[in-house]
Design an enzyme around this catalytic site. Structure first.
Site, PDB file in Angstrom:
ATOM      1  N   GLY A  11      -2.306  -3.737   9.224  1.00 36.36           N
ATOM      2  CA  GLY A  11      -1.438  -4.429  10.353  1.00 36.36           C
ATOM      3  C   GLY A  11      -0.752  -5.701   9.748  1.00 36.36           C
ATOM      4  N   ASP A  35      -6.225  -6.328   4.896  1.00 37.83           N
ATOM      5  CA  ASP A  35      -5.543  -5.235   4.649  1.00 37.83           C
ATOM      6  C   ASP A  35      -5.586  -4.653   6.150  1.00 37.83           C
ATOM      7  OD1 ASP A  35      -4.888  -2.516   4.155  1.00 37.83           O
ATOM      8  OD2 ASP A  35      -6.562  -2.192   2.865  1.00 37.83           O
ATOM      9  N   HIS A  77      -1.226  -1.451  -4.272  1.00 40.57           N
ATOM     10  CA  HIS A  77      -2.572  -1.204  -3.405  1.00 40.57           C
ATOM     11  C   HIS A  77      -2.781   0.457  -3.347  1.00 40.57           C
ATOM     12  CE1 HIS A  77      -5.918  -2.056  -0.665  1.00 40.57           C
ATOM     13  NE2 HIS A  77      -5.489  -1.198   0.131  1.00 40.57           N
ATOM     14  N   HIS A 104      -8.386   0.670  -3.665  1.00 37.88           N
ATOM     15  CA  HIS A 104      -9.280   0.601  -2.533  1.00 37.88           C
ATOM     16  C   HIS A 104     -10.250   1.864  -2.286  1.00 37.88           C
ATOM     17  CE1 HIS A 104      -9.406  -0.363   2.227  1.00 37.88           C
ATOM     18  NE2 HIS A 104     -10.688  -0.436   1.640  1.00 37.88           N
ATOM     19  N   ASP A 126      -4.891   3.558  -1.855  1.00 35.53           N
ATOM     20  CA  ASP A 126      -6.018   3.747  -0.858  1.00 35.53           C
ATOM     21  C   ASP A 126      -6.494   5.052  -1.148  1.00 35.53           C
ATOM     22  OD1 ASP A 126      -5.858   1.596   0.823  1.00 35.53           O
ATOM     23  OD2 ASP A 126      -4.059   2.093   1.464  1.00 35.53           O
ATOM     24  N   MET A 146      -9.058   7.952  -0.177  1.00 39.17           N
ATOM     25  CA  MET A 146      -9.875   8.165   0.982  1.00 39.17           C
ATOM     26  C   MET A 146     -10.640   9.784   1.000  1.00 39.17           C
ATOM     27  SD  MET A 146      -7.519   7.118   3.964  1.00 39.17           S
ATOM     28  CE  MET A 146      -6.703   5.670   4.135  1.00 39.17           C
ATOM     29  N   SER A 206       0.826  -1.120  -0.135  1.00 36.05           N
ATOM     30  CA  SER A 206       0.101  -0.016   0.036  1.00 36.05           C
ATOM     31  C   SER A 206       1.043   1.213   0.123  1.00 36.05           C
ATOM     32  CB  SER A 206      -0.849  -0.013   1.147  1.00 36.05           C
ATOM     33  OG  SER A 206      -1.190   1.356   1.377  1.00 36.05           O
ATOM     34  N   MET A 244     -11.033  -6.112   6.017  1.00 40.84           N
ATOM     35  CA  MET A 244     -10.319  -5.171   6.762  1.00 40.84           C
ATOM     36  C   MET A 244      -9.961  -5.524   8.034  1.00 40.84           C
ATOM     37  SD  MET A 244      -9.609  -2.378   4.947  1.00 40.84           S
ATOM     38  CE  MET A 244      -8.827  -1.318   6.199  1.00 40.84           C
ATOM     39  N   GLY A 301      -2.655   3.961   8.022  1.00 44.18           N
ATOM     40  CA  GLY A 301      -1.648   3.008   8.145  1.00 44.18           C
ATOM     41  C   GLY A 301      -0.974   3.130   9.385  1.00 44.18           C
ATOM     42  N   GLY A 302      -0.104   1.981   9.716  1.00 42.56           N
ATOM     43  CA  GLY A 302       0.540   1.705  11.007  1.00 42.56           C
ATOM     44  C   GLY A 302      -0.546   1.383  12.238  1.00 42.56           C
ATOM     45  N   MET A 357     -12.272   3.947  -0.011  1.00 38.77           N
ATOM     46  CA  MET A 357     -12.694   4.366   1.188  1.00 38.77           C
ATOM     47  C   MET A 357     -13.469   5.717   1.025  1.00 38.77           C
ATOM     48  SD  MET A 357      -9.549   2.967   3.432  1.00 38.77           S
ATOM     49  CE  MET A 357      -8.560   3.269   1.883  1.00 38.77           C
TER      50      MET A 357
HETATM   51  C1  DX5 Z   1      -6.030   1.663   5.885  1.00 35.81           C
HETATM   52  C2  DX5 Z   1      -5.469   1.147   4.354  1.00 35.81           C
HETATM   53  C3  DX5 Z   1      -4.609   0.293   4.339  1.00 35.81           C
HETATM   54  C4  DX5 Z   1      -3.206   0.829   5.108  1.00 35.81           C
HETATM   55  C5  DX5 Z   1      -2.376  -0.456   5.376  1.00 35.81           C
HETATM   56  O1  DX5 Z   1      -7.163   2.308   5.967  1.00 35.81           O
HETATM   57  O2  DX5 Z   1      -6.618   0.639   3.709  1.00 35.81           O
HETATM   58  O3  DX5 Z   1      -4.428  -0.160   2.882  1.00 35.81           O
HETATM   59  O4  DX5 Z   1      -2.567   1.653   4.076  1.00 35.81           O
HETATM   60  O5  DX5 Z   1      -1.278   0.132   6.302  1.00 35.81           O
HETATM   61  P1  DX5 Z   1      -0.782  -0.831   7.282  1.00 35.81           P
HETATM   62  O6  DX5 Z   1      -0.193  -2.106   6.534  1.00 35.81           O
HETATM   63  O7  DX5 Z   1       0.529   0.126   7.674  1.00 35.81           O
HETATM   64  O8  DX5 Z   1      -1.614  -1.248   8.229  1.00 35.81           O
HETATM   65 ZN    ZN Z   2      -6.365  -0.338   1.814  1.00 33.26          ZN
END
Ligand code: DX5
Ligand code: ZN
Length: 220
Positions: free
Chosen positions: A175, A173, A31, A64, A33, A35, A8, A135, A142-143, A66
């Site tokens: 962690g 997706d 990937h 993806h 994201d 948002m 991602s 999810m 992230g993180g 969101m």
């Molecule tokens: C969160 C995203 C993920 C995110 C994952 O809303 O959909 O794709 O980037 O990041 P990590 O791998 O750091 O959890």
């Molecule tokens: Zn994602």
């Protein structure tokens, strides 16, 4: 079983995305994201970014969404060249109709569910989709830490996919690292999104290889 590692770019350096894409050349898909600061409390990028990214990477883009109102916006991402377009079940008005429209444009259609959303209502609709995204964190950032209680959904999905004889990717997706990927693979996932563990861990190719090896050893 084939496993796919989809880094991602949410955790990548946004000012140097072409270079960041070069770091993950051994990945299966990228990937992306999207948002909108409504469906999730964070804002990233939109359709024009997808078009620009596709110009500088040979890898297929796994978008993806969101966002609110995917019924309106998702087809534009398919038209922009996304290989797969995944929208959230919680945001869609008519998930089946939208999936059909995405497929008609030529994209793979994906259905995503947040950690608190039950998957049972969607099991009979699986033939309409090419992939399902479970999810494993709350979408938005992230993180975050992997939420283990989401794993039974993968078991239900894997069982339904096998029973119905479908060829659907089961994606996780949030962690995902060398430890949690084993848990997710054992639970039935075959497609793994990883942001921080790929981009924050030094050599991204080494991280991707380690994730792939761990998943391959435990996928079924
Ligand atoms: C969160 C995203 C993920 C995110 C994952 O809303 O959909 O794709 O980037 O990041 P990590 O791998 O750091 O959890
Ligand atoms: Zn994602």
């Amino acid at each position: 079983m084939t496993v796919r590692i989809n880094p991602s770019i949410l955790t990548a350096d946004f000012a140097n995305l072409e270079r960041e894409l070069g770091r993950i050349a051994t990945a299966d898909l990228v990937h992306v994201d999207v948002m909108d600061n409504h469906f999730v409390p964070n804002l990233t990028f939109g359709q024009r970014m997808v078009e620009s990214l596709q110009r500088v990477t040979p890898l297929p883009l796994d978008v993806h969404l969101m966002i609110d109102d995917p019924d309106r916006w998702a087809p534009g991402y398919a038209e922009a060249g996304a290989y797969s377009v995944t929208f959230h079940a919680e945001a869609a008005t008519d998930a089946v109709d939208l999936a059909r429209r995405l497929r008609d444009i030529g994209a793979r259609a994906g259905l995503a569910v947040k950690p608190g959303t039950r998957i049972e209502p969607y099991l009979d609709l699986l033939p309409e989709f090419d992939q399902v995204l479970v999810m494993t964190v709350e979408p938005g950032f992230g993180g975050q830490s992997f939420i283990r209680s989401t794993m039974p959904k993968l078991g239900l999905l894997r069982e339904a996919v096998t029973r119905q004889g479908l060829d659907i990717w089961l994606q996780v997706d949030g962690g995902i690292n060398e430890e949690t990927i084993v848990t997710a693979a054992e639970a039935g996932a075959d497609t793994f999104v990883a942001g921080s563990s790929v981009f924050n861990g030094g050599d991204a190719a080494v991280q991707i290889a380690a994730l792939r090896a761990a998943a391959s050893a435990h996928a079924h």
